[in-house]
Design a protein around this motif. Structure first.
Motif, PDB file in Angstrom:
ATOM      1  N   GLY A  10       0.825  -1.202   0.000  1.00 51.42           N
ATOM      2  CA  GLY A  10       0.000   0.000   0.000  1.00 51.42           C
ATOM      3  C   GLY A  10       0.860   1.253   0.000  1.00 51.42           C
ATOM      4  N   ASP A  11       0.181   2.382  -0.183  1.00 49.23           N
ATOM      5  CA  ASP A  11       0.891   3.669  -0.221  1.00 49.23           C
ATOM      6  C   ASP A  11       1.611   3.967   1.087  1.00 49.23           C
ATOM      7  OD1 ASP A  11       0.165   4.197  -2.818  1.00 49.23           O
ATOM      8  OD2 ASP A  11      -1.607   5.367  -2.254  1.00 49.23           O
ATOM      9  N   GLU A  12       0.975   3.636   2.213  1.00 50.89           N
ATOM     10  CA  GLU A  12       1.586   3.922   3.511  1.00 50.89           C
ATOM     11  C   GLU A  12       2.853   3.096   3.703  1.00 50.89           C
ATOM     12  OE1 GLU A  12       0.453   3.457   8.213  1.00 50.89           O
ATOM     13  OE2 GLU A  12      -1.150   3.930   6.801  1.00 50.89           O
ATOM     14  N   ALA A  13       2.808   1.820   3.326  1.00 54.26           N
ATOM     15  CA  ALA A  13       3.996   0.971   3.465  1.00 54.26           C
ATOM     16  C   ALA A  13       5.113   1.448   2.549  1.00 54.26           C
ATOM     17  CB  ALA A  13       3.642  -0.480   3.159  1.00 54.26           C
ATOM     18  N   LEU A  14       4.758   1.854   1.330  1.00 56.68           N
ATOM     19  CA  LEU A  14       5.773   2.373   0.411  1.00 56.68           C
ATOM     20  C   LEU A  14       6.378   3.663   0.956  1.00 56.68           C
ATOM     21  CD1 LEU A  14       7.313   2.140  -2.232  1.00 56.68           C
ATOM     22  CD2 LEU A  14       5.428   3.355  -3.344  1.00 56.68           C
ATOM     23  N   ASP A  15       5.550   4.522   1.536  1.00 60.22           N
ATOM     24  CA  ASP A  15       6.072   5.748   2.152  1.00 60.22           C
ATOM     25  C   ASP A  15       7.078   5.424   3.251  1.00 60.22           C
ATOM     26  OD1 ASP A  15       4.559   7.358   0.508  1.00 60.22           O
ATOM     27  OD2 ASP A  15       2.952   7.638   1.974  1.00 60.22           O
ATOM     28  N   GLN A  16       6.757   4.424   4.063  1.00 60.36           N
ATOM     29  CA  GLN A  16       7.661   4.042   5.152  1.00 60.36           C
ATOM     30  C   GLN A  16       8.971   3.476   4.609  1.00 60.36           C
ATOM     31  OE1 GLN A  16       5.361   1.368   7.550  1.00 60.36           O
ATOM     32  NE2 GLN A  16       4.326   3.033   8.655  1.00 60.36           N
ATOM     33  N   LEU A  17       8.885   2.655   3.574  1.00 60.66           N
ATOM     34  CA  LEU A  17      10.108   2.094   2.982  1.00 60.66           C
ATOM     35  C   LEU A  17      10.980   3.194   2.383  1.00 60.66           C
ATOM     36  CD1 LEU A  17       8.762  -1.108   1.197  1.00 60.66           C
ATOM     37  CD2 LEU A  17      10.310  -1.009   3.146  1.00 60.66           C
ATOM     38  N   LEU A  18      10.352   4.122   1.679  1.00 58.33           N
ATOM     39  CA  LEU A  18      11.118   5.216   1.075  1.00 58.33           C
ATOM     40  C   LEU A  18      11.745   6.100   2.151  1.00 58.33           C
ATOM     41  CD1 LEU A  18       8.740   6.189  -1.865  1.00 58.33           C
ATOM     42  CD2 LEU A  18      10.912   4.946  -2.009  1.00 58.33           C
ATOM     43  N   ALA A  19      11.015   6.352   3.227  1.00 60.81           N
ATOM     44  CA  ALA A  19      11.573   7.157   4.322  1.00 60.81           C
ATOM     45  C   ALA A  19      12.723   6.416   4.991  1.00 60.81           C
ATOM     46  CB  ALA A  19      10.483   7.486   5.338  1.00 60.81           C
ATOM     47  N   HIS A  20      12.564   5.107   5.165  1.00 59.34           N
ATOM     48  CA  HIS A  20      13.626   4.308   5.783  1.00 59.34           C
ATOM     49  C   HIS A  20      14.891   4.326   4.922  1.00 59.34           C
ATOM     50  CE1 HIS A  20      15.300   1.250   8.387  1.00 59.34           C
ATOM     51  NE2 HIS A  20      15.645   0.568   7.312  1.00 59.34           N
ATOM     52  N   ALA A  21      14.714   4.298   3.615  1.00 60.15           N
ATOM     53  CA  ALA A  21      15.862   4.319   2.701  1.00 60.15           C
ATOM     54  C   ALA A  21      16.351   5.740   2.441  1.00 60.15           C
ATOM     55  CB  ALA A  21      15.482   3.656   1.381  1.00 60.15           C
ATOM     56  N   ARG A  29       8.423   8.912 -10.268  1.00 62.72           N
ATOM     57  CA  ARG A  29       9.308   7.806  -9.872  1.00 62.72           C
ATOM     58  C   ARG A  29       8.694   6.988  -8.744  1.00 62.72           C
ATOM     59  NH1 ARG A  29      15.397   8.887  -9.408  1.00 62.72           N
ATOM     60  NH2 ARG A  29      15.334   6.677  -9.819  1.00 62.72           N
ATOM     61  N   ARG A  30       7.933   7.646  -7.870  1.00 59.06           N
ATOM     62  CA  ARG A  30       7.271   6.926  -6.789  1.00 59.06           C
ATOM     63  C   ARG A  30       6.239   5.963  -7.371  1.00 59.06           C
ATOM     64  NH1 ARG A  30       3.309   6.341  -3.599  1.00 59.06           N
ATOM     65  NH2 ARG A  30       3.493   6.273  -1.349  1.00 59.06           N
ATOM     66  N   THR A  31       5.515   6.411  -8.373  1.00 57.02           N
ATOM     67  CA  THR A  31       4.523   5.553  -9.022  1.00 57.02           C
ATOM     68  C   THR A  31       5.203   4.347  -9.670  1.00 57.02           C
ATOM     69  OG1 THR A  31       3.110   7.455  -9.419  1.00 57.02           O
ATOM     70  CG2 THR A  31       2.705   5.516 -10.764  1.00 57.02           C
ATOM     71  N   ALA A  32       6.381   4.561 -10.234  1.00 49.09           N
ATOM     72  CA  ALA A  32       7.105   3.450 -10.861  1.00 49.09           C
ATOM     73  C   ALA A  32       7.716   2.523  -9.825  1.00 49.09           C
ATOM     74  CB  ALA A  32       8.200   4.001 -11.773  1.00 49.09           C
ATOM     75  N   ALA A  33       8.097   3.051  -8.656  1.00 50.93           N
ATOM     76  CA  ALA A  33       8.770   2.237  -7.643  1.00 50.93           C
ATOM     77  C   ALA A  33       7.828   1.244  -6.970  1.00 50.93           C
ATOM     78  CB  ALA A  33       9.410   3.137  -6.587  1.00 50.93           C
ATOM     79  N   GLY A  34       6.570   1.601  -6.811  1.00 50.38           N
ATOM     80  CA  GLY A  34       5.623   0.730  -6.105  1.00 50.38           C
ATOM     81  C   GLY A  34       5.536  -0.676  -6.691  1.00 50.38           C
ATOM     82  N   VAL A  36       7.630  -2.200  -8.605  1.00 43.59           N
ATOM     83  CA  VAL A  36       8.941  -2.869  -8.544  1.00 43.59           C
ATOM     84  C   VAL A  36       9.190  -3.421  -7.145  1.00 43.59           C
ATOM     85  CG1 VAL A  36      11.428  -2.508  -8.722  1.00 43.59           C
ATOM     86  CG2 VAL A  36       9.896  -1.478 -10.400  1.00 43.59           C
ATOM     87  N   VAL A  37       8.855  -2.650  -6.131  1.00 44.56           N
ATOM     88  CA  VAL A  37       9.029  -3.134  -4.755  1.00 44.56           C
ATOM     89  C   VAL A  37       8.134  -4.341  -4.510  1.00 44.56           C
ATOM     90  CG1 VAL A  37       8.727  -2.540  -2.326  1.00 44.56           C
ATOM     91  CG2 VAL A  37       9.763  -0.890  -3.867  1.00 44.56           C
ATOM     92  N   THR A  38       6.914  -4.293  -5.004  1.00 45.19           N
ATOM     93  CA  THR A  38       6.013  -5.440  -4.859  1.00 45.19           C
ATOM     94  C   THR A  38       6.596  -6.671  -5.555  1.00 45.19           C
ATOM     95  OG1 THR A  38       4.095  -3.983  -4.705  1.00 45.19           O
ATOM     96  CG2 THR A  38       3.672  -6.267  -5.323  1.00 45.19           C
ATOM     97  N   MET A  39       7.209  -6.478  -6.734  1.00 48.89           N
ATOM     98  CA  MET A  39       7.820  -7.599  -7.453  1.00 48.89           C
ATOM     99  C   MET A  39       8.995  -8.175  -6.656  1.00 48.89           C
ATOM    100  SD  MET A  39       9.846  -7.701 -11.062  1.00 48.89           S
ATOM    101  CE  MET A  39      11.254  -6.926 -10.311  1.00 48.89           C
ATOM    102  N   VAL A  40       9.823  -7.303  -6.076  1.00 50.48           N
ATOM    103  CA  VAL A  40      10.971  -7.780  -5.298  1.00 50.48           C
ATOM    104  C   VAL A  40      10.489  -8.573  -4.081  1.00 50.48           C
ATOM    105  CG1 VAL A  40      12.908  -7.036  -3.865  1.00 50.48           C
ATOM    106  CG2 VAL A  40      12.533  -5.989  -6.098  1.00 50.48           C
ATOM    107  N   LEU A  41       9.452  -8.090  -3.417  1.00 48.16           N
ATOM    108  CA  LEU A  41       8.912  -8.824  -2.276  1.00 48.16           C
ATOM    109  C   LEU A  41       8.375 -10.184  -2.721  1.00 48.16           C
ATOM    110  CD1 LEU A  41       7.117  -5.930  -0.366  1.00 48.16           C
ATOM    111  CD2 LEU A  41       9.300  -7.021   0.200  1.00 48.16           C
ATOM    112  N   GLY A  42       7.793 -10.251  -3.916  1.00 51.97           N
ATOM    113  CA  GLY A  42       7.335 -11.529  -4.455  1.00 51.97           C
ATOM    114  C   GLY A  42       8.494 -12.485  -4.697  1.00 51.97           C
ATOM    115  N   LEU A  43       9.631 -11.936  -5.130  1.00 54.18           N
ATOM    116  CA  LEU A  43      10.814 -12.782  -5.316  1.00 54.18           C
ATOM    117  C   LEU A  43      11.295 -13.334  -3.974  1.00 54.18           C
ATOM    118  CD1 LEU A  43      12.781 -10.693  -7.966  1.00 54.18           C
ATOM    119  CD2 LEU A  43      11.577 -12.857  -8.326  1.00 54.18           C
TER     120      LEU A  43
END
Length: 66
Positions: A10-21, A29-34, A36-43
């Protein structure tokens, strides 16, 4: 080993990940990152299907002979 599928990021989790990084991404770029992050978590989830046996993989190897 988790067997429950991961819910979409979700948007909130992505916000937290981006803030953590410490990444300040623009809206485009935020729209494109979401996805990709979901795909990496699937991997990561696909690694749950690998049988590693009783000995966990070593995180480091010290090649010195003492």
């Amino acid at each position: 080993m988790a067997t429950t599928p991961r819910s979409p990021l979700g948007d909130e989790a992505l916000d937290q990940l981006l803030a953590h990084a410490r990444l300040d991404l623009g809206p485009e770029r935020r729209t494109a990152a979401g996805p990709v992050v979901t795909m990496v978590l699937g991997l990561y989830d696909s690694l749950d299907g690998i049988a590693v046996g009783e000995t966990p993989p070593a995180a480091a190897f010290d090649a010195r002979w003492e």
